[in-house]
Design a protein around this motif. Structure first.
Motif, mmCIF file in Angstrom:
data_model
loop_
_atom_site.group_PDB
_atom_site.id
_atom_site.type_symbol
_atom_site.label_atom_id
_atom_site.label_comp_id
_atom_site.label_asym_id
_atom_site.label_seq_id
_atom_site.Cartn_x
_atom_site.Cartn_y
_atom_site.Cartn_z
ATOM 1 N N THR A 144 65.684 40.972 -8.391
ATOM 2 C CA THR A 144 66.012 39.550 -8.475
ATOM 3 C C THR A 144 66.850 39.200 -9.702
ATOM 4 N N THR A 145 67.118 40.167 -10.586
ATOM 5 C CA THR A 145 67.849 39.808 -11.817
ATOM 6 C C THR A 145 69.349 39.817 -11.636
ATOM 7 N N LEU A 146 69.838 40.454 -10.571
ATOM 8 C CA LEU A 146 71.285 40.494 -10.383
ATOM 9 C C LEU A 146 71.695 39.443 -9.365
ATOM 10 N N ASN A 147 72.803 38.760 -9.660
ATOM 11 C CA ASN A 147 73.296 37.757 -8.721
ATOM 12 C C ASN A 147 73.767 38.452 -7.442
ATOM 13 N N GLN A 159 79.963 41.370 -12.560
ATOM 14 C CA GLN A 159 78.946 40.879 -13.496
ATOM 15 C C GLN A 159 79.094 41.567 -14.851
ATOM 16 N N VAL A 217 71.194 46.744 -14.598
ATOM 17 C CA VAL A 217 70.697 45.722 -15.523
ATOM 18 C C VAL A 217 70.765 46.238 -16.963
ATOM 19 N N TYR A 275 68.052 35.641 -11.575
ATOM 20 C CA TYR A 275 69.436 35.991 -11.907
ATOM 21 C C TYR A 275 70.128 34.902 -12.698
ATOM 22 N N HIS A 305 77.594 31.072 -10.890
ATOM 23 C CA HIS A 305 76.407 31.737 -10.361
ATOM 24 C C HIS A 305 75.519 30.805 -9.545
#
Lengths: 333, 329
Positions: free
Chosen positions: A101-104, A112, A164, B219, B237
């Protein structure tokens, strides 16, 4: 050498309708250049909160109510948002728990990386892209030149955590705040990710604050450990001392709840009771209702960190002035 | 990708056939075209001859097939009321409606999306509260009342804008446009605002809700932790991640704007398809109604296809579902 990060008497509060909750109280520690400080404790002990306070991203309405945070000797806890933003990513990198869930999901990993580097470093599009590929190689993504244009969903969880890590390191910060970087990963992947973090931190001379509840990770990675309990530091010291001969009764309980690999034990000893809620932290030592060695002073006065010889522990057992001293009663296992 | 488009077009065929069946049924069940066309005085022989000429003695399926065949060629017969080919009438009126719908959609999106982003980002500011209160008005007041109020204020009291019609139009081939004259542009303002206001408030509330949702995600926190500028975090984003539901609703709303411009066109006497339709209903002008019904169904089918294709561009995760072969999985 002077510390990269100094946290002095940090206090974080959450104003709520029923009164102000103190989530962190009197937290002090520092991290030297290239050093890995492990931060352990139960859920809700304030480990992640400490990390969030350092990178200046406390969830509102949480706020720093006291103390100070110094990065390379400069105070960063009262900086305006825009100045703090320039420090995030550039001087302090962050790694979060769940790489899924941390990466768009809508941007390629290359994009990124490029946007992060271009935010902090004067790089042309082409140079930034080259560096992005370089970073992907460095964190061990195979065929990085092709994968740079892939989207996060095209990577596995372990590979995403590598991305990440690349994102956290790509502007070459002096400090990394890694909040449970392996908790969401398969056990077989965890070791790889920890080894990668350790290797990169050593190569780049990056200091790291490693928040985790996994003592195995700590024992393997950290130079020093801070044990947190109910928003305070219970014990802090070199990793060998804290793991092998913990002084604070809570650390003792925590260490003895880890199954040893070299011998069989009939039953693991846990710690009776549960950590108090923030709204009901007892007077004196926060651990006193669960402590097997509690005595009168523990219920009245709050202990500061006291030198125990090998570590520093917030426990009256180690204060020469306490009328009842029984450190010999505290045994590991 | 191409396979996806073809499959969607194939899926649209049953939908269009069903709508065609309903349109066709109107001829049989709403009034009697023969008696309408014959007028007051006729003999039984004349009646039978007309029935034969019109092919009304043929079996149902033959008649329906003929109707479909003609409709595919854009042939819907003559309007009962105006005695002119229906296709010609609609082609004449379509530019007015499409220009109005375009302006209304532009108002809804260009104002609604920024307002939604603002209220999502600064949900406690007084301006956000003002926007939300205003959006309640937009959602709850009926279109005709808004139109009449706007006419009262801007046409009657202030005298700034015309209260009805399209103003001067310029003919570009068969397309008549109001974009090229001052009076045409002025005439567009009030109807566009009236027609777009409901969609504007809807889009604003949708974008706000989606923004609140997305801003809580990991994110976004990570993007902040990487030190990205607020503008990049909010508009790159966050906003981009709200787009899939927004595109869905905006697409359906655009169809709705075109199809249901009827009230607005009536209030402003806008010479578009909606006004034509409502006049045709009044006169039981079935060929026009049938053609309008089919056209609107087609508009919705096309918009849905475009919306699905937009998903493809916005969200890479959906691309796997389109059957597009991409390496690297």
């Amino acid at each position: 050498m002077a510390a990269i990060l100094e946290v002095r008497d940090l206090r974080v509060e959450f104003p709520t309708r029923r009164g102000t909750l103190t989530a962190l109280d009197g937290v002090s520690f520092d991290i030297a250049p290239g050093e890995v400080l492990g931060v352990v404790g139960e859920s809700g002990a304030g480990k992640s909160m400490t990390g969030a306070a350092i990178i200046g991203l406390l969830e509102p309405p949480g706020r720093i109510a006291g103390g100070e945070i110094l990065l390379n000797g400069k105070r960063i806890d009262r900086l305006p948002y825009e100045q703090m933003r320039r420090i995030r990513g550039k001087e302090i990198g962050a790694i979060f728990q769940d790489p899924l869930t941390t990466l768009n999901p809508l941007y390629t990993v290359g994009r990124q990386l490029v946007e992060t580097m271009q935010t902090h470093l004067p790089l042309s599009d082409r140079d930034a892209r080259q560096r992005a590929i370089g970073w992907l190689e460095m964190v061990g993504i195979p065929a990085a030149a092709q994968r740079v244009d892939s989207y996060p969903h095209e990577f596995s969880g372990g590979m995403r955590q590598r991305v990440v890590i690349a994102l956290a390191l790509c502007a070459e910060p002096a400090l990394i705040v890694a909040d449970e970087p392996t908790t969401a990963l398969d056990v077989s992947i965890q070791a790889q990710i920890i080894a990668l973090l350790k290797r990169l931190a050593r190569e780049k001379g990056t200091a790291m604050m490693l928040v985790t509840h996994d003592m195995g990770v700590i024992a393997e990675t950290a130079d020093r450990v801070a044990v947190m309990y109910a928003g305070r530091i219970a014990e802090i010291g070199p990793v060998r001392s804290v793991v092998k001969s913990p002084k604070h009764p809570y650390s003792v309980g925590l260490m003895s709840s880890i199954p040893p690999l070299d011998r069989r034990v009939a039953q693991l000893s846990g710690i009776e009771g549960a950590m108090p809620r923030l709204s009901a932290i007892p007077q004196g030592c926060a651990f006193n209702p669960r402590c097997p060695h509690v005595f009168a002073r523990c219920r009245q006065d709050r202990p500061e960190l006291i030198e125990t010889g090998t570590t520093r522990a917030a426990c009256w057992l180690y204060d020469p002035a306490s009328e009842k001293r029984a450190p010999e009663a505290v045994q590991h296992g | 990708m191409l396979a996806f488009v073809i499959s969607r077009i194939l899926q649209a065929i049953p939908v269009m056939l069903a709508v065609a069946l309903i349109s066709f049924a109107m001829f049989a069940y709403v009034g009697d075209p023969v008696s309408i066309m014959l007028g007051q005085d006729f003999t039984e022989a004349q009646r039978q001859a007309l029935i034969r000429d019109l092919g009304l003695d043929q079996p149902f399926f033959v008649q329906f097939a003929t109707f479909i065949g003609n409709a595919v060629q854009g042939e819907f017969g003559l309007s009962y009321r105006l005695s002119r080919p229906v296709a010609e009438l609609i082609a004449e009126r379509a530019p007015a409606t499409l220009e109005l719908a375009f302006c209304a959609a532009a108002v809804a999106l260009l104002v609604g999306v920024p307002m939604g982003v603002y209220t999502g980002l600064y949900r406690n500011s007084w301006l956000s509260r003002a926007f939300l209160t205003f959006s309640l008005v937009g959602v709850s007041l009926p279109t005709f009342l808004i139109g009449i109020l706007l006419i009262l204020i801007f046409s009657v009291w202030l005298g700034w804008l015309p209260s009805f019609g399209r103003g001067d139009t310029v003919q570009l081939g068969w397309w008549s446009t109001g974009f090229l004259t001052v009076s045409g542009l002025k005439a567009l303002i009030l109807p566009s605002v009236t027609l777009g206001l409901f969609q504007l408030t809807l889009i604003m509330r949708l974008v706000r809700a989606e923004m609140l949702e997305v801003l809580r995600t990991d994110y976004i926190k990570f993007a902040r932790a990487r030190g990205l500028a607020n503008r990049a975090v909010h508009f790159g984003h966050a906003l981009k991640n709200t787009l899939v539901p927004v595109i869905t609703i905006a697409g359906l709303q655009l169809g709705g704007i075109i199809a249901f411009a009827i009230v607005t066109e009536t209030v402003f006497q806008w010479p578009g398809m909606g006004l034509l339709f409502i006049q045709s209903v009044g006169a039981a002008d079935i060929p026009v109604m049938a053609a309008y019904l089919l056209l609107i169904a087609l508009v919705f089918v096309v918009i849905n296809l475009v919306v699905d294709l937009l998903y493809y561009f916005v969200d890479p995760r959906l691309r796997a579902g389109f059957g597009a072969a991409r390496g690297g999985h």
